[in-house]
Design an enzyme around this catalytic site. Sequence first.
Site, mmCIF file in Angstrom:
data_model
loop_
_atom_site.group_PDB
_atom_site.id
_atom_site.type_symbol
_atom_site.label_atom_id
_atom_site.label_comp_id
_atom_site.label_asym_id
_atom_site.label_seq_id
_atom_site.Cartn_x
_atom_site.Cartn_y
_atom_site.Cartn_z
ATOM 1 C CG ASP A 175 -38.027 57.694 -4.765
ATOM 2 O OD1 ASP A 175 -37.606 58.657 -5.437
ATOM 3 O OD2 ASP A 175 -38.625 56.731 -5.278
HETATM 4 C C1 BGC Z 1 -38.312 57.925 -8.610
HETATM 5 C C2 BGC Z 1 -36.862 57.531 -8.478
HETATM 6 C C3 BGC Z 1 -35.971 58.591 -9.090
HETATM 7 C C4 BGC Z 1 -36.274 59.922 -8.422
HETATM 8 C C5 BGC Z 1 -35.421 61.077 -8.924
HETATM 9 C C6 BGC Z 1 -38.576 59.338 -8.141
HETATM 10 O O1 BGC Z 1 -39.844 59.752 -8.525
HETATM 11 O O2 BGC Z 1 -39.125 57.017 -7.898
HETATM 12 O O3 BGC Z 1 -36.642 56.288 -9.088
HETATM 13 O O4 BGC Z 1 -34.627 58.247 -8.970
HETATM 14 O O5 BGC Z 1 -37.629 60.242 -8.655
HETATM 15 O O6 BGC Z 1 -35.739 61.407 -10.223
#
Ligand code: BGC
Length: 744
Positions: free
Chosen positions: A276
Amino acid sequence: MKNKLIYLSVAMVFAVFTSCKNEVSTDSGSVEPKVYEGKEISSEFDAEIDKLIAQMTIEEKIGMLHGNSMFTSGGVKRLGIPELKMADGPLGVREEISRDSWAPAGLDNDFATYYPAGGGLAATWNADLAYTFGNSVGQELRARDKDMLLSPAINIIRTPLGGRTYEYLTEDPFLNKKIAVPLIVGLQDNDVMACVKHFAANNQETNRDFVDVQIDERTLREIYLPAFEAAVKEAKAYSIMGAYNKFRGEYLCENDYMLNKVLRDEWGFKGVVVSDWAAVHTTVKTLKNGLDIEMGTPKPFNEFFLADKLIAAAKAGEISETEINKHVKRILRVLFQVKAMGGKDRAKGSIATEAHYQDAYKIASESVVLLKNDNNALPLKLDGVKSIAVIGNNATKKNALGGFGAGVKTKREVTPLEGLKNRLPGSIKINYAEGYLERYDEKNKGKLGDITLNGPVTIDQLDPTKLQEAIDAAKKSDVVIIFAGSNRDYETEASDRRNLKLPFGQEELIKKVIAVNPKTIVVMIAGAPFDIQDLSKKTSALVWSWFNGSEGGNALADVLLGKINPSGKLPWTMPKSINDSPAHATNSFPGGTSVNYSEGILVGYRWFDTKKIEPLYPFGYGLSYTTFAFDNAKTDKKEYAAEETIAVSVTVKNTGKVEGKEVVQLYSSKSDSKITRADKELKGFQKVMVKAGASETVTIKVPVKELAYYDVKTKKWIVEPGNYTLKLGSSSRDIKKEVVVTIK
Ligand code: BGC
């Protein structure tokens, strides 16, 4: 006569729908669920991959293991290895973001279709529509020339307050996997990768960056992992996203148990694990414990843990080149798999087409849940109706973007008000009043998690002028429709809600409107449960819709006006009070630096049913404009061995006057079990279309192994012998037929 006309148009719409047949009809005329299975990552290009790796410098290899822009990881130009291009997310393909900041890139060719959010998709209880969803968004991803969609988001909804409840699918592990698998298969059918997130136990936003989640092994296996396991084993997902939080003391992006032991060794995952955004904390440990690509937020990309620091570690001999090659090889394999390399013809895709908007429409139209309909208040009968008051900020609120987290830049988002305008005859006057104002605490705006705090003006305060306008509109109209609920600024990633209360003074507004015009229909637009107990008593008709995509407003209007017969079913329990919910009843949310899921396997309806707590609306619940009776429930045999499959059939008769779709839900119970079990567990379901007065036979196949529990001592799934009651119902609390089978 008018009613007849409405019914006729219902029939016509359904005739169109059934031409793209959702269910598999067997020779015997029975309806059975389709089986979805993905394509395994091929080893066809391994020799070529090894050759490429042999030519790469250590810097080039490591360049592939971390972000080199916000949404790409590095390629090696001189060897023809492209960057791996990613895009969010669960609601459709996110607009292009700048390479080195979160600012939009400002393109004019990245408008996409906004698809219904997770809750809406799950509420369809329709695996075929989940395939449609994946396939449609996969085409959009290709049209944007991307390789990986950061979707689906399939964490279990442990608490109704979870900020991402709207984005996740359900509280039930079986429904979760039956929606996730076809979605992934549909997506990956377009030469792209799904990135299934967030692995795992990312069930709250509070302290998500560090909270250490404690889950006992059986609960982990039975509740929190099944959809991820099915995503790997059945859908053959090509990538997985490691979550922010810790699990049993280790961050999930460096969690040896979860990434190496469970995901790879046990499940045989061959794809790539992506972090993540900014979820990585170490260098050598992260790589050794199973992560392949570090992604993140802006800091110089060479400062990532898997960038310069990894080069230094490799040079210092702290990590072997063989280990690094292993990760590079995984990435190259998935690039070949989706034809980003290898010279094969790759799907070109298409974006924001009418066909895709219609996919979004189909999903939305099967997602709307009819919660209450006293005296057939719905569908709206328009005879003699000259005016309709449409009240509520949510009548015009758009939700494709909003809050913190991935949204979609779209040219089409039909609001509820626009939907009604599109569908109502021009002779009916619409009296619109905003009714309530969204109120966020200005001083905390931008401070995630605190937008709902009470400021100098409380968020619940109604504006007297807005209230008066609403009351006036209600008084002068024949019928009132209030669009209430929340929105994507209120329900948001990075922040859990504080309570279930409807914000912005809506409850007071609705009660005041009903007082002046009892012909008031309440439509909730929200992604998560709210406390609507009082409202549900006061209003004769209550409808639940979602952050429901580009065509959400049209689909909703078609439900309200009877062109679509509602067939959505709640994918989670609507509690009467938050304290009835398991994580809250056990006082184990949100924890502090650590959180212990002390309710164990009793998540969602498993808790309510086992503890005999009455919910406001149960899991799987949803009414229709017609009624159904179940009859002739039987199994193909009486006794089964562990490796066999039980075929359960039941005849669904439409006992009303319009055709409609019913979801046959199959729950299993083992009352004499030697171990702790939930009162009932979902083990199968099938949505079926039945014409008025007609009957359809539905066959649900339950592999006996679905009845197994996870035995912690032997680390095996065990099917306890003896009798099981298979309960067939139209919700978890409306069981219509039971059949007992014996497992040898
Ligand atoms: C989220 C993810 C997301 C990523 C990129 C994170 O804050 O938890 O689900 O894909 O950001 O935007």
